[in-house]
Design an enzyme around this catalytic site. Structure first.
Site, mmCIF file in Angstrom:
data_model
loop_
_atom_site.group_PDB
_atom_site.id
_atom_site.type_symbol
_atom_site.label_atom_id
_atom_site.label_comp_id
_atom_site.label_asym_id
_atom_site.label_seq_id
_atom_site.Cartn_x
_atom_site.Cartn_y
_atom_site.Cartn_z
ATOM 1 C CG HIS A 95 -2.918 -3.395 -2.936
ATOM 2 N ND1 HIS A 95 -3.594 -3.535 -4.129
ATOM 3 C CD2 HIS A 95 -3.512 -2.358 -2.284
ATOM 4 C CE1 HIS A 95 -4.560 -2.624 -4.179
ATOM 5 N NE2 HIS A 95 -4.523 -1.898 -3.099
ATOM 6 C CG HIS A 97 -3.927 1.946 -5.797
ATOM 7 N ND1 HIS A 97 -5.176 2.470 -5.701
ATOM 8 C CD2 HIS A 97 -3.911 0.913 -4.932
ATOM 9 C CE1 HIS A 97 -5.892 1.786 -4.817
ATOM 10 N NE2 HIS A 97 -5.131 0.837 -4.340
ATOM 11 C CG ASP A 120 9.489 -14.031 -21.891
ATOM 12 O OD1 ASP A 120 10.331 -13.159 -22.098
ATOM 13 O OD2 ASP A 120 9.333 -15.045 -22.622
ATOM 14 C CG HIS A 171 -9.141 -2.303 -5.376
ATOM 15 N ND1 HIS A 171 -9.141 -3.228 -4.372
ATOM 16 C CD2 HIS A 171 -8.278 -1.349 -4.984
ATOM 17 C CE1 HIS A 171 -8.318 -2.852 -3.418
ATOM 18 N NE2 HIS A 171 -7.776 -1.719 -3.770
ATOM 19 C CE1 TYR A 229 -1.262 -21.353 -15.613
ATOM 20 C CE2 TYR A 229 -2.903 -22.389 -17.009
ATOM 21 C CZ TYR A 229 -2.580 -21.609 -15.916
ATOM 22 O OH TYR A 229 -3.576 -21.091 -15.135
HETATM 23 O O1 LIG Z 1 -5.195 2.658 -1.766
HETATM 24 C C1 LIG Z 1 -5.394 1.801 -0.966
HETATM 25 C C2 LIG Z 1 -6.683 1.172 -0.782
HETATM 26 O O2 LIG Z 1 -6.649 -0.036 -1.553
HETATM 27 C C3 LIG Z 1 -4.269 1.329 -0.100
HETATM 28 O O3 LIG Z 1 -3.455 0.487 -0.846
HETATM 29 C C4 LIG Z 1 -3.431 2.515 0.302
HETATM 30 O O4 LIG Z 1 -4.249 3.516 0.774
HETATM 31 C C5 LIG Z 1 -2.419 2.054 1.311
HETATM 32 O O5 LIG Z 1 -3.056 2.022 2.558
HETATM 33 P P1 LIG Z 1 -2.132 1.678 3.821
HETATM 34 O O6 LIG Z 1 -1.234 2.871 4.052
HETATM 35 O O7 LIG Z 1 -1.321 0.453 3.473
HETATM 36 O O8 LIG Z 1 -3.134 1.452 4.923
#
Ligand SMILES: O=C(CO)[C@@H](O)[C@@H](O)COP(=O)(O)O
Length: 231
Positions: A95, A97, A120, A171, A229
């Site tokens: 995950h 950002h 690709d 998000h 696919y």
């Molecule tokens: O930004 C967010 C909320 O989605 C988290 O990915 C970020 O704060 C990371 O949190 P953690 O340090 O992994 O608890």
């Protein structure tokens, strides 16, 4: 030590996130699963990447319960646990950002296919799940985030083994793969494709999508004729 291997792999994946410019400060997290043990190793919450070590990775079971480790697991741990529980083919989740992918997620737009770089990896627009409704927001946010991903894939008929990424409206992105290293690779590709698509629309707002025949050709060349696919 019992969980040394997944701690090492989770640590290596987390350290690639700042190296690739995909996170700032403590944003984001990566995890590596051991399906025989039914656990995954994930970054501890709120710890700067420079202060991480393999030993600090927290071991969590697929129900989201910490089984080994003295630190609190990432705040996104329950999202990782939901995906591991329901998608048995994945061994790593990331995950971030990252700037451009998050900007598309905040704009509530799937990323259209404008070029072969995108094709690709995916011959679908990179999906963007709409923001949670009020009922979901009242629930456990991280668990609901996991179900937001599962529901979006089910509603759209996507296969998680073929499309290994999603934008969550309001998000940011989640990616996954057979291991954490593959999930990191997918996060880096997603950020690059998101940046290219944004710039493409700035240069030419009327730009047409890549032709389907060329999408298929590129995808099958990379993944082979038997891909999901490609059938
Ligand atoms: O930004 C967010 C909320 O989605 C988290 O990915 C970020 O704060 C990371 O949190 P953690 O340090 O992994 O608890």
């Amino acid at each position: 030590m019992r969980y040394e291997t997944i701690r090492q792999k989770a640590y290596a994946a987390n350290m690639q996130l700042p190296e690739l410019g995909l996170v700032l400060f403590t944003f984001g997290n990566a995890s590596e699963a051991d399906r025989q043990e039914g656990v995954f190793a994930i970054k501890p919450s709120g710890v700067a990447y420079a202060d991480l070590s393999p030993e600090k990775m927290v071991i969590v079971d697929f129900d989201g319960k910490t089984v080994d480790g003295s630190l609190n697991p990432s705040s996104d741990t329950q999202t990782h646990a939901v995906l591991y529980r329901h998608w048995e083919g994945i061994g790593g989740i990331v995950h971030t950002h990252s700037t451009y992918a998050t900007a598309w997620a905040q704009s509530l737009r799937a990323i259209p296919i404008y070029g072969t770089t995108h094709a690709d990896y995916n011959i679908v627009d990179i999906p963007c799940a709409l923001p949670m409704d009020d009922a979901m927001i009242q629930g456990d946010y991280e668990i609901q985030t996991g179900y937001q991903v599962l529901d979006h894939f089910k509603e759209n008929g996507f296969d998680y083994r073929e499309v290994e990424m999603i934008l969550l409206g309001n998000h940011a992105p989640f990616t996954w793969g057979k291991n954490a290293a593959k999930a990191v690779h997918n996060s880096a590709v997603l950020e690059q494709v998101a940046k290219m698509a944004y710039l493409t629309e700035q240069i030419n707002p009327q730009v047409p999508l890549l032709k389907k025949a060329l999408m298929d050709k590129h995808y099958q060349r990379k993944h082979g004729p038997n891909s999901y696919y490609g059938q």
